[in-house]
Design a protein around this motif. Structure first.
Motif, PDB file in Angstrom:
ATOM      1  N   LEU A  11      38.445  33.931  38.469  1.00 57.31           N
ATOM      2  CA  LEU A  11      37.504  34.875  39.070  1.00 57.31           C
ATOM      3  C   LEU A  11      36.088  34.680  38.540  1.00 57.31           C
ATOM      4  O   LEU A  11      35.120  34.763  39.290  1.00 57.31           O
ATOM      5  CB  LEU A  11      37.957  36.317  38.833  1.00 57.31           C
ATOM      6  N   TYR A  29      37.746  36.992  49.013  1.00 58.69           N
ATOM      7  CA  TYR A  29      37.740  35.551  48.787  1.00 58.69           C
ATOM      8  C   TYR A  29      38.364  34.869  49.998  1.00 58.69           C
ATOM      9  O   TYR A  29      39.400  35.283  50.500  1.00 58.69           O
ATOM     10  CB  TYR A  29      38.528  35.187  47.526  1.00 58.69           C
ATOM     11  N   VAL A  83      44.358  32.862  50.609  1.00 53.84           N
ATOM     12  CA  VAL A  83      43.891  33.029  49.234  1.00 53.84           C
ATOM     13  C   VAL A  83      44.603  34.218  48.613  1.00 53.84           C
ATOM     14  O   VAL A  83      44.809  35.238  49.260  1.00 53.84           O
ATOM     15  CB  VAL A  83      42.366  33.259  49.205  1.00 53.84           C
ATOM     16  N   ILE A  90      42.314  32.475  40.993  1.00 56.89           N
ATOM     17  CA  ILE A  90      42.205  32.429  42.449  1.00 56.89           C
ATOM     18  C   ILE A  90      43.136  31.321  42.903  1.00 56.89           C
ATOM     19  O   ILE A  90      42.984  30.160  42.497  1.00 56.89           O
ATOM     20  CB  ILE A  90      40.771  32.156  42.904  1.00 56.89           C
TER      21      ILE A  90
END
Length: 96
Positions: A11, A29, A83, A90
């Protein structure tokens, strides 16, 4: 970690309204292919405004949520990827 997902960043590596090119969402995201479908421009070198990324070569725009073109000259979508956020990582689902 699920075998379908690949860690691409933490992140702290990607701030709001910024982009990162990776080889191979949850929250805000999104992940799309990096190569413009018009003539192959590098989308990560373009600009991001709202949900649209603009190719730096000829101005094509793509929706980062879907990969669909929103402004010509590109007419074909770029790949989009699922995602997921897990802890401080991530993750992006690879195409099989």
């Amino acid at each position: 970690m699920s075998e379908d997902f690949v860690k691409v960043a933490e992140l702290k590596d990607i701030g709001p309204s910024s982009m990162k090119a990776v080889e191979i969402g949850e929250g805000n995201y999104y992940a799309i292919g990096n190569v413009c479908t018009h003539v192959g421009g590098p989308l990560n070198e373009g600009t991001l405004e709202g949900f649209e990324v603009e190719c730096p070569w000829h101005g094509s725009k793509f929706d980062v949520r879907t990969g669909e073109p929103t402004k010509p000259p590109a007419r074909q979508a770029v790949s989009s990827y699922e995602v997921k956020i897990q802890d401080n990582d991530i993750l992006v689902r690879k195409h099989i």
